[in-house]
Design a protein around this motif. Sequence first.
Motif, PDB file in Angstrom:
ATOM      1  N   UNK A   1       0.810  -1.213   0.000  1.00 29.75           N
ATOM      2  CA  UNK A   1       0.000   0.000   0.000  1.00 29.75           C
ATOM      3  C   UNK A   1       0.843   1.263   0.000  1.00 29.75           C
ATOM      4  N   UNK A   2       2.157   1.138   0.196  1.00 37.74           N
ATOM      5  CA  UNK A   2       3.007   2.326   0.302  1.00 37.74           C
ATOM      6  C   UNK A   2       3.417   2.887  -1.055  1.00 37.74           C
ATOM      7  N   UNK A   3       3.358   2.089  -2.127  1.00 34.85           N
ATOM      8  CA  UNK A   3       3.554   2.656  -3.466  1.00 34.85           C
ATOM      9  C   UNK A   3       2.445   3.671  -3.740  1.00 34.85           C
ATOM     10  N   UNK A   4       1.243   3.310  -3.364  1.00 41.93           N
ATOM     11  CA  UNK A   4       0.098   4.205  -3.543  1.00 41.93           C
ATOM     12  C   UNK A   4       0.205   5.408  -2.616  1.00 41.93           C
ATOM     13  N   UNK A   5       0.603   5.180  -1.377  1.00 42.80           N
ATOM     14  CA  UNK A   5       0.775   6.290  -0.435  1.00 42.80           C
ATOM     15  C   UNK A   5       1.880   7.231  -0.926  1.00 42.80           C
ATOM     16  N   UNK A   6       2.940   6.691  -1.507  1.00 44.78           N
ATOM     17  CA  UNK A   6       4.009   7.537  -2.058  1.00 44.78           C
ATOM     18  C   UNK A   6       3.463   8.461  -3.145  1.00 44.78           C
ATOM     19  N   UNK A   7       2.580   7.931  -3.977  1.00 41.58           N
ATOM     20  CA  UNK A   7       1.950   8.773  -5.005  1.00 41.58           C
ATOM     21  C   UNK A   7       1.197   9.928  -4.361  1.00 41.58           C
ATOM     22  N   UNK A   8       0.437   9.631  -3.306  1.00 36.56           N
ATOM     23  CA  UNK A   8      -0.306  10.685  -2.607  1.00 36.56           C
ATOM     24  C   UNK A   8       0.635  11.727  -2.008  1.00 36.56           C
ATOM     25  N   UNK A   9       1.761  11.266  -1.473  1.00 32.01           N
ATOM     26  CA  UNK A   9       2.671  12.174  -0.781  1.00 32.01           C
ATOM     27  C   UNK A   9       3.288  13.206  -1.720  1.00 32.01           C
ATOM     28  N   UNK A  10       3.315  12.925  -3.020  1.00 38.21           N
ATOM     29  CA  UNK A  10       3.871  13.877  -3.972  1.00 38.21           C
ATOM     30  C   UNK A  10       3.098  15.192  -3.976  1.00 38.21           C
ATOM     31  N   UNK A  11       1.845  15.156  -3.528  1.00 39.15           N
ATOM     32  CA  UNK A  11       1.019  16.367  -3.489  1.00 39.15           C
ATOM     33  C   UNK A  11       1.014  17.001  -2.093  1.00 39.15           C
ATOM     34  N   UNK A  12       1.841  16.469  -1.195  1.00 37.67           N
ATOM     35  CA  UNK A  12       1.790  16.895   0.198  1.00 37.67           C
ATOM     36  C   UNK A  12       3.083  17.530   0.689  1.00 37.67           C
ATOM     37  N   UNK A  13       3.826  18.105  -0.211  1.00 39.75           N
ATOM     38  CA  UNK A  13       5.029  18.810   0.198  1.00 39.75           C
ATOM     39  C   UNK A  13       6.267  18.280  -0.482  1.00 39.75           C
ATOM     40  N   UNK A  14       6.996  19.204  -1.139  1.00 41.62           N
ATOM     41  CA  UNK A  14       8.262  18.885  -1.796  1.00 41.62           C
ATOM     42  C   UNK A  14       9.271  19.962  -1.410  1.00 41.62           C
ATOM     43  N   UNK A  15      10.449  19.841  -1.928  1.00 38.87           N
ATOM     44  CA  UNK A  15      11.513  20.789  -1.595  1.00 38.87           C
ATOM     45  C   UNK A  15      11.097  22.219  -1.924  1.00 38.87           C
ATOM     46  N   UNK A  16      10.436  22.416  -3.045  1.00 38.57           N
ATOM     47  CA  UNK A  16      10.112  23.770  -3.502  1.00 38.57           C
ATOM     48  C   UNK A  16       8.655  24.179  -3.296  1.00 38.57           C
ATOM     49  N   UNK A  17       7.826  23.229  -2.808  1.00 40.41           N
ATOM     50  CA  UNK A  17       6.410  23.534  -2.596  1.00 40.41           C
ATOM     51  C   UNK A  17       5.973  22.928  -1.266  1.00 40.41           C
ATOM     52  N   UNK A  18       5.555  23.788  -0.364  1.00 39.69           N
ATOM     53  CA  UNK A  18       5.077  23.272   0.912  1.00 39.69           C
ATOM     54  C   UNK A  18       3.739  22.562   0.722  1.00 39.69           C
TER      55      UNK A  18
END
Length: 934
Positions: free
Chosen positions: A73-90
């Motif tokens: 289930x963490x491959x799917x959760x990783x996809x979700x996390x891409x919209x939840x904060x990155x280096x250049x976008x909080x």
Amino acid sequence: MKLFTLLFLFLSSSVLAQPNLNDTLPVDPHVKIGKLSNGLTYYIRQNEKPDQKVELRLVVNAGSILENDNQQGLAHLSEHMAFNGTKNFRKNEIISFLQSIGVGFGSDLNAYTSFDETVYILPIPTDKPGNIEKGFQILDDWAHNVTDNDSDIDGERPIVLEESRLGKGAQDRIDRKIFPLLFAGSLYAKRLPIGIDSIVEHAPYEALRSFYKDWYRPNLMAVIVVGDIEPSRAEALVKKYFGPNTNPQNERARIHPEVPPYKKSVAEVITDKEATSYMYRVYYSPYKIKPVVTLGDYKNELIKNIFSDLLNQRLRELTQKENPPFVYAACGFNSEARGYESFTGYIGTGNSDSLTGLKAFEQEIARVKKFGFTEEELKRSKADMLNYIERAFNEKNKTESANYAEEYIRNFLTKEPIPGITNELKYYKELLPGITVNDVNAVINILSQNSNKFIALSGPQTKDSSSLPTDAEILAVADEVQKMDLKPYEEKAVQSSLLTEIPKAGKIVNTKANSLLGTTDFTLSNGITVTFKHTDFKNDQLLMSAVRPGGKNNYGLADKYNAEYMMSVISSMGVGNFSPLDLKKALSGKTVSVHPAMSQVTTGFSGSSSIKDAEAMMQLVYLYATAPRTDTALFRSFIQKNKAQLAFLSANPQAVFIDTLFKAMYNDNPLAPIAVPKPGYFDALNLDRIMQMYKENFQNEYGMHFTFVGSISADSLKPLLEKYIASLPSVKKAFNYVDNKVRIASGEVNVNVYKGKEPKAMIFRVYSGEIPYSDELNLKAEAISEILNIRIDEELREKLKAIYGGGTQVQFEKIPYSNYSFFLTLPTGPEKVDTLLRAATAEIQDIIKNGPSKENLDKVKKQWEEQHKVNIKENNIWLSELQHFYFPGGNPDYFIHYDKYVNALTPKDIQEAAKLLLTTKNVVTGILRPEKGN
């Protein structure tokens, strides 16, 4: 040597020249494929439809199949996390920024995770400097700069669990029993992309970070750039943002799990109390496949497609019998796991758990094994395939960028060939004539060589399960069929022309141009009116609609079901001298479709065709108006199939909820719209009365207004209008719609339904009222809905973590009476119902009291502006709008100068409209909860 001898030798050599099947398929020269030194692959194509937009994709060649046992289930959760904060976008800044430039979350911006890949979808408007650069920065952040903070991970877990909850139910429970047998002996059986809820909820942070670190790496990625951008600039941006990225040291090997062939045939009967119909799934043993590399490989794929097409056609013919063996059946070569293929059949038997449907399916396969297909069948299939590829070629410069992006995703992941449509047309023309019946019949050898099967029968769990066939009985069907004395398929001769007599043409008696809409209006000699708009949005498309006042509301309770299912009954019996199957055969090699249509308040037609088949479309309109077909056997088949499909629908919790809610919402009015059909409705149908009603509505076309939109010229259209539309029967008569006085209940109505074993709940609320319609108020109502949807995402999803999806919709009608309905739908868990209702109500009260923020209104405006740029160049949108201007009527300026009205909207406008619409006392609230004790 004499000249005629040289000419003869030249022609002979040209005719006899055959394509070299060993030739390697080329790559479309319009796409540039490159690879960076770090292993990242990129695809770039300049394409101008739609203009001022670029489709970006980040493709990660990694999905749930690569999870460790503790990562399910963490491959799917990783996809979700891409919209939840990155280096250049909080957190949430990505979504907020994209909304501000006109990219809708979910509708445009999206992502998905499957067994073998994760794909991020990012369309970027290019009308403002900096947008495209920002898009690349987002894509690059997703590739290697997701922050995966502890708090963000914990915040996203409940949302992923809500997504998992949405999928739970009878079908999910059945599938989870099927997959271990379907993928027996393979890791695919244990790596469903949705994962395991307990792992998603409790997995250590490091387990998620480890998956991202291991698999989100350049040598497993592709960046796809298709759209209105110079290729040199796109390539420079790819290199700038993705070139510096590095692969991890000691990188893990990207595995490709095996799917072993079935050692023996296996059957399984799986029942569930909430299942609504019986279905057989037949999976032949999987086998490894190689990528399509050569022209010979390409030819073999064409042959397999023809085989599936012809077999599916025979299966469809069986559904047309008076006592059909199944409700539907389909088959084909499917890839359930990457690198493998299996021949698969699906047989829907509705309310019957008997072996009859499976036996009929096996008989058709056995018939093909013994006798093969016929020359006529092959000829029709080839004609259809050539017609399909020619139309695709005709649209080569009008193909949407997203379609190309999807092709390149498949090329990167599975090596699907991309020779380009010019080459593909060439291959079809070279290869199809040489494909013989023997070539197609030989495909059956694939089934024979992989003959072990897994057969699953799934369906409702009843009190008496003793009637269900046993596993042994299911497996015995194929052997039983082999002993039958089967007869060859009989090819029925079909009339070659649609019409036996050409109608006496009428005339165009008046022509008038509309400069605002760029249309031409024609009045025909029989009183029918026509609006025509020539467009160049597609090179080979003509769309048609026709409408006049009328509709189902003209009929009372005694004819409710006859009116409701009239169009379906008519379509099920065919038209003129053609049954539905005969009509399909007669139209082989053509792109054309026509359907009579009836809403509550209108009667008319819909249709579409290629330009070359415009006359066939007109002929079909003429047939439906003058020669509806009566076929008692097909009518009985229609009734039987529908009753079979609906027999167990009441086992579905959502169906029970909607049915109960609609009864309360309309005060048990017997004329209320049908939300959930029941088997008994079809027992009430009377064929003689349906045909009488149909003729009342369609055999006098007086007052009908036709609209045509597409790339046909006026000079080509006008003679067709005179020949087939001006000749339609037309006698002066008043046709009107009726207000049948059906109304949503007034006051406050609450409906509670307890149904279902899963911990799922659904909130449905509707605010309604009667108020004068205006285009201005309708626009404001839509803005209210869109703004509330932004707030629902921000508050109910991201802060409360109580939903995965949900939101509002508004419906504002002018006829049969002026009214609006404002719908709120929130799927959630039963423990969150009260919290969500309070939160949703608070958002509605806030927009009434304070209005929307300027920021959110601007986001909606920008999204609408971007969507309108696309809509204004779409034939189907123009067709709908032009029809609407005629009936029920509207201000065309709201479409032509849409941006002017959108940009004029202010927060105060929206607040006042919210006060008007959402302070109504008429509020229906329905809540579905699981059965007590679950």
